[in-house]
Design a protein around this motif. Structure first.
Motif, PDB file in Angstrom:
ATOM      1  N   VAL A 139       0.850  -1.201   0.000  1.00 15.41           N
ATOM      2  CA  VAL A 139       0.000   0.000   0.000  1.00 15.41           C
ATOM      3  C   VAL A 139       0.880   1.243   0.000  1.00 15.41           C
ATOM      4  O   VAL A 139       1.704   1.431   0.907  1.00 15.41           O
ATOM      5  CB  VAL A 139      -0.939   0.013   1.221  1.00 15.41           C
ATOM      6  N   LEU A 140       0.732   2.077  -1.003  1.00 17.33           N
ATOM      7  CA  LEU A 140       1.520   3.314  -1.084  1.00 17.33           C
ATOM      8  C   LEU A 140       1.043   4.290  -0.019  1.00 17.33           C
ATOM      9  O   LEU A 140      -0.163   4.550   0.090  1.00 17.33           O
ATOM     10  CB  LEU A 140       1.386   3.929  -2.477  1.00 17.33           C
ATOM     11  N   PRO A 141       1.966   4.888   0.746  1.00 18.50           N
ATOM     12  CA  PRO A 141       1.578   5.756   1.866  1.00 18.50           C
ATOM     13  C   PRO A 141       1.371   7.220   1.487  1.00 18.50           C
ATOM     14  O   PRO A 141       1.356   8.085   2.352  1.00 18.50           O
ATOM     15  CB  PRO A 141       2.764   5.600   2.816  1.00 18.50           C
ATOM     16  N   TYR A 142       1.226   7.520   0.207  1.00 18.96           N
ATOM     17  CA  TYR A 142       1.060   8.901  -0.234  1.00 18.96           C
ATOM     18  C   TYR A 142      -0.045   8.974  -1.282  1.00 18.96           C
ATOM     19  O   TYR A 142      -0.480   7.951  -1.822  1.00 18.96           O
ATOM     20  CB  TYR A 142       2.374   9.450  -0.797  1.00 18.96           C
ATOM     21  N   THR A 143      -0.485  10.213  -1.589  1.00 16.95           N
ATOM     22  CA  THR A 143      -1.586  10.402  -2.539  1.00 16.95           C
ATOM     23  C   THR A 143      -1.125  11.020  -3.856  1.00 16.95           C
ATOM     24  O   THR A 143      -1.939  11.176  -4.770  1.00 16.95           O
ATOM     25  CB  THR A 143      -2.675  11.299  -1.927  1.00 16.95           C
ATOM     26  N   GLU A 144       0.153  11.399  -3.949  1.00 17.45           N
ATOM     27  CA  GLU A 144       0.664  11.946  -5.198  1.00 17.45           C
ATOM     28  C   GLU A 144       0.712  10.869  -6.282  1.00 17.45           C
ATOM     29  O   GLU A 144       0.719   9.674  -5.983  1.00 17.45           O
ATOM     30  CB  GLU A 144       2.075  12.531  -5.006  1.00 17.45           C
ATOM     31  N   VAL A 145       0.782  11.301  -7.544  1.00 15.65           N
ATOM     32  CA  VAL A 145       0.873  10.356  -8.657  1.00 15.65           C
ATOM     33  C   VAL A 145       2.184   9.587  -8.526  1.00 15.65           C
ATOM     34  O   VAL A 145       3.254  10.184  -8.422  1.00 15.65           O
ATOM     35  CB  VAL A 145       0.831  11.091 -10.008  1.00 15.65           C
ATOM     36  N   PRO A 146       2.123   8.260  -8.504  1.00 20.44           N
ATOM     37  CA  PRO A 146       3.345   7.468  -8.346  1.00 20.44           C
ATOM     38  C   PRO A 146       4.328   7.677  -9.499  1.00 20.44           C
ATOM     39  O   PRO A 146       3.921   7.951 -10.639  1.00 20.44           O
ATOM     40  CB  PRO A 146       2.831   6.017  -8.330  1.00 20.44           C
ATOM     41  N   GLN A 147       5.610   7.551  -9.196  1.00 20.90           N
ATOM     42  CA  GLN A 147       6.625   7.670 -10.232  1.00 20.90           C
ATOM     43  C   GLN A 147       6.495   6.510 -11.221  1.00 20.90           C
ATOM     44  O   GLN A 147       5.919   5.468 -10.920  1.00 20.90           O
ATOM     45  CB  GLN A 147       8.017   7.686  -9.610  1.00 20.90           C
ATOM     46  N   GLU A 148       7.078   6.706 -12.406  1.00 26.81           N
ATOM     47  CA  GLU A 148       6.979   5.699 -13.455  1.00 26.81           C
ATOM     48  C   GLU A 148       7.598   4.376 -13.019  1.00 26.81           C
ATOM     49  O   GLU A 148       7.124   3.301 -13.400  1.00 26.81           O
ATOM     50  CB  GLU A 148       7.658   6.200 -14.731  1.00 26.81           C
ATOM     51  N   SER A 149       8.655   4.455 -12.195  1.00 25.89           N
ATOM     52  CA  SER A 149       9.300   3.238 -11.718  1.00 25.89           C
ATOM     53  C   SER A 149       8.359   2.406 -10.858  1.00 25.89           C
ATOM     54  O   SER A 149       8.465   1.180 -10.799  1.00 25.89           O
ATOM     55  CB  SER A 149      10.561   3.590 -10.919  1.00 25.89           C
ATOM     56  N   VAL A 150       7.430   3.075 -10.177  1.00 23.11           N
ATOM     57  CA  VAL A 150       6.427   2.369  -9.372  1.00 23.11           C
ATOM     58  C   VAL A 150       5.311   1.841 -10.262  1.00 23.11           C
ATOM     59  O   VAL A 150       4.877   0.688 -10.118  1.00 23.11           O
ATOM     60  CB  VAL A 150       5.845   3.303  -8.284  1.00 23.11           C
ATOM     61  N   GLN A 151       4.864   2.682 -11.195  1.00 26.30           N
ATOM     62  CA  GLN A 151       3.754   2.287 -12.051  1.00 26.30           C
ATOM     63  C   GLN A 151       4.090   1.100 -12.947  1.00 26.30           C
ATOM     64  O   GLN A 151       3.229   0.251 -13.220  1.00 26.30           O
ATOM     65  CB  GLN A 151       3.324   3.474 -12.919  1.00 26.30           C
ATOM     66  N   LYS A 152       5.344   1.031 -13.394  1.00 27.78           N
ATOM     67  CA  LYS A 152       5.733  -0.027 -14.329  1.00 27.78           C
ATOM     68  C   LYS A 152       6.714  -1.012 -13.709  1.00 27.78           C
ATOM     69  O   LYS A 152       7.341  -1.800 -14.425  1.00 27.78           O
ATOM     70  CB  LYS A 152       6.334   0.606 -15.584  1.00 27.78           C
ATOM     71  N   GLY A 153       6.834  -0.975 -12.387  1.00 33.52           N
ATOM     72  CA  GLY A 153       7.769  -1.861 -11.713  1.00 33.52           C
ATOM     73  C   GLY A 153       7.205  -3.250 -11.491  1.00 33.52           C
ATOM     74  O   GLY A 153       6.090  -3.583 -11.907  1.00 33.52           O
ATOM     75  N   GLU A 154       8.006  -4.066 -10.812  1.00 31.02           N
ATOM     76  CA  GLU A 154       7.580  -5.425 -10.504  1.00 31.02           C
ATOM     77  C   GLU A 154       6.625  -5.411  -9.302  1.00 31.02           C
ATOM     78  O   GLU A 154       6.518  -4.427  -8.581  1.00 31.02           O
ATOM     79  CB  GLU A 154       8.799  -6.299 -10.192  1.00 31.02           C
ATOM     80  N   GLY A 155       5.958  -6.514  -9.078  1.00 31.82           N
ATOM     81  CA  GLY A 155       5.102  -6.645  -7.906  1.00 31.82           C
ATOM     82  C   GLY A 155       3.778  -5.929  -8.054  1.00 31.82           C
ATOM     83  O   GLY A 155       3.332  -5.584  -9.161  1.00 31.82           O
ATOM     84  N   GLN A 156       3.150  -5.663  -6.914  1.00 36.22           N
ATOM     85  CA  GLN A 156       1.838  -5.022  -6.870  1.00 36.22           C
ATOM     86  C   GLN A 156       1.866  -3.842  -5.906  1.00 36.22           C
ATOM     87  O   GLN A 156       2.273  -3.986  -4.753  1.00 36.22           O
ATOM     88  CB  GLN A 156       0.761  -6.022  -6.418  1.00 36.22           C
ATOM     89  N   GLN A 157       1.452  -2.687  -6.393  1.00 41.93           N
ATOM     90  CA  GLN A 157       1.369  -1.477  -5.574  1.00 41.93           C
ATOM     91  C   GLN A 157      -0.063  -0.944  -5.639  1.00 41.93           C
ATOM     92  O   GLN A 157      -0.631  -0.817  -6.731  1.00 41.93           O
ATOM     93  CB  GLN A 157       2.342  -0.402  -6.081  1.00 41.93           C
ATOM     94  N   ILE A 158      -0.622  -0.639  -4.491  1.00 38.45           N
ATOM     95  CA  ILE A 158      -2.001  -0.127  -4.434  1.00 38.45           C
ATOM     96  C   ILE A 158      -2.000   1.236  -3.749  1.00 38.45           C
ATOM     97  O   ILE A 158      -1.304   1.451  -2.753  1.00 38.45           O
ATOM     98  CB  ILE A 158      -2.921  -1.087  -3.656  1.00 38.45           C
ATOM     99  N   GLN A 159      -2.775   2.135  -4.291  1.00 43.64           N
ATOM    100  CA  GLN A 159      -2.929   3.472  -3.701  1.00 43.64           C
ATOM    101  C   GLN A 159      -4.424   3.717  -3.445  1.00 43.64           C
ATOM    102  O   GLN A 159      -5.238   3.614  -4.364  1.00 43.64           O
ATOM    103  CB  GLN A 159      -2.367   4.537  -4.649  1.00 43.64           C
ATOM    104  N   VAL A 160      -4.756   4.031  -2.212  1.00 39.35           N
ATOM    105  CA  VAL A 160      -6.168   4.180  -1.824  1.00 39.35           C
ATOM    106  C   VAL A 160      -6.353   5.461  -1.023  1.00 39.35           C
ATOM    107  O   VAL A 160      -5.616   5.714  -0.059  1.00 39.35           O
ATOM    108  CB  VAL A 160      -6.648   2.981  -0.972  1.00 39.35           C
ATOM    109  N   PHE A 161      -7.322   6.279  -1.401  1.00 37.64           N
ATOM    110  CA  PHE A 161      -7.725   7.417  -0.577  1.00 37.64           C
ATOM    111  C   PHE A 161      -9.174   7.793  -0.881  1.00 37.64           C
ATOM    112  O   PHE A 161      -9.697   7.485  -1.956  1.00 37.64           O
ATOM    113  CB  PHE A 161      -6.789   8.628  -0.760  1.00 37.64           C
ATOM    114  N   ALA A 162      -9.799   8.428   0.086  1.00 34.05           N
ATOM    115  CA  ALA A 162     -11.207   8.800  -0.040  1.00 34.05           C
ATOM    116  C   ALA A 162     -11.374   9.996  -0.971  1.00 34.05           C
ATOM    117  O   ALA A 162     -10.525  10.898  -1.004  1.00 34.05           O
ATOM    118  CB  ALA A 162     -11.793   9.118   1.336  1.00 34.05           C
ATOM    119  N   VAL A 163     -12.456  10.001  -1.720  1.00 33.76           N
ATOM    120  CA  VAL A 163     -12.810  11.130  -2.578  1.00 33.76           C
ATOM    121  C   VAL A 163     -14.257  11.529  -2.281  1.00 33.76           C
ATOM    122  O   VAL A 163     -15.029  10.738  -1.746  1.00 33.76           O
ATOM    123  CB  VAL A 163     -12.654  10.774  -4.079  1.00 33.76           C
TER     124      VAL A 163
END
Length: 215
Positions: free
Chosen positions: A78-102
């Protein structure tokens, strides 16, 4: 036995009046909405690189909602921030999830237009329309453009509004909808102050409607 049509009609009107009164006076709890981003090659094509808006369950907060998502993807980080993830995160290995209320918004608010629609309706009904049949959602975050602090903390406080648009309204058949457009708008400290005053005025109006104005 003969049933009086007049009596039956009166009973139906009384029942209808009781239901309308209950709708207007009974406090309701509406589900929250959450923006979820799935990043990394560990996700299949159904999720990888996509962002969704989910409608949570009634009285479900972010922590409970996140727990449900993690149960489905136990290996995800789980990514601990709300900013747009860097490309290395978006296209990296594994699974990254970003969650926040709207929050529910509208195309008019996103586009800076005056919102049109019925006015003067009871608070509960207005809130129902505000939180249902929604296809634009808002996430607001304060930031400062300068590192130096001024003598007034609000003087250099900007707001970054991110509007997430979906092709279909929520709630729908599914409890989620993919985000197809993101619009980012920065509000200056002056606009931020004006919006804050408007928001407080709306809160006062809602409180008066809910609890009644003093004689």
């Amino acid at each position: 036995a003969v049933v009086s049509t007049q009596s039956t009609g009166a009973d139906l009107l009384e029942l209808q009046a009781a239901l309308v009164k209950k709708i207007i006076t009974t406090e309701r709890f509406f589900p929250e909405y959450f923006r979820v981003g799935y990043y990394g090659k560990g996700f299949d094509s159904k999720y990888q690189g996509k962002e969704f808006v989910y409608r949570g369950y009634e009285l479900e907060g972010r922590s409970e909602f996140l727990q449900r998502i993690q149960t489905r993807f136990p290996s995800a980080n789980v990514l601990p921030y709300t900013e747009v993830p860097q490309e290395s995160v978006q296209k990296g290995e594994g699974q990254q999830i970003q969650v926040f209320a709207v929050k529910p918004s509208s195309p008019e608010e996103r586009d800076g237009l005056e919102k049109t629609g019925p006015t003067g309706m009871p608070l509960n009904i207005a809130k129902y329309y505000q939180l249902n049949s929604v296809k634009v959602f808002l996430y607001s975050k304060p930031f400062r453009k300068t590192k130096e602090k001024s003598d007034n903390e609000f003087k250099d406080l900007w707001i970054r509004n991110s509007y997430y648009s979906t092709p279909s309204n929520l709630p729908g058949i599914l409890r989620r909808c993919e985000i197809t457009k993101v619009t980012t708008i920065e509000l200056s400290p002056i606009h931020n102050a004006i919006n804050t005053i408007d928001s407080k005025n709306n809160e006062i109006v809602e409180a008066i409607k809910k609890y009644g104005s003093p004689d």
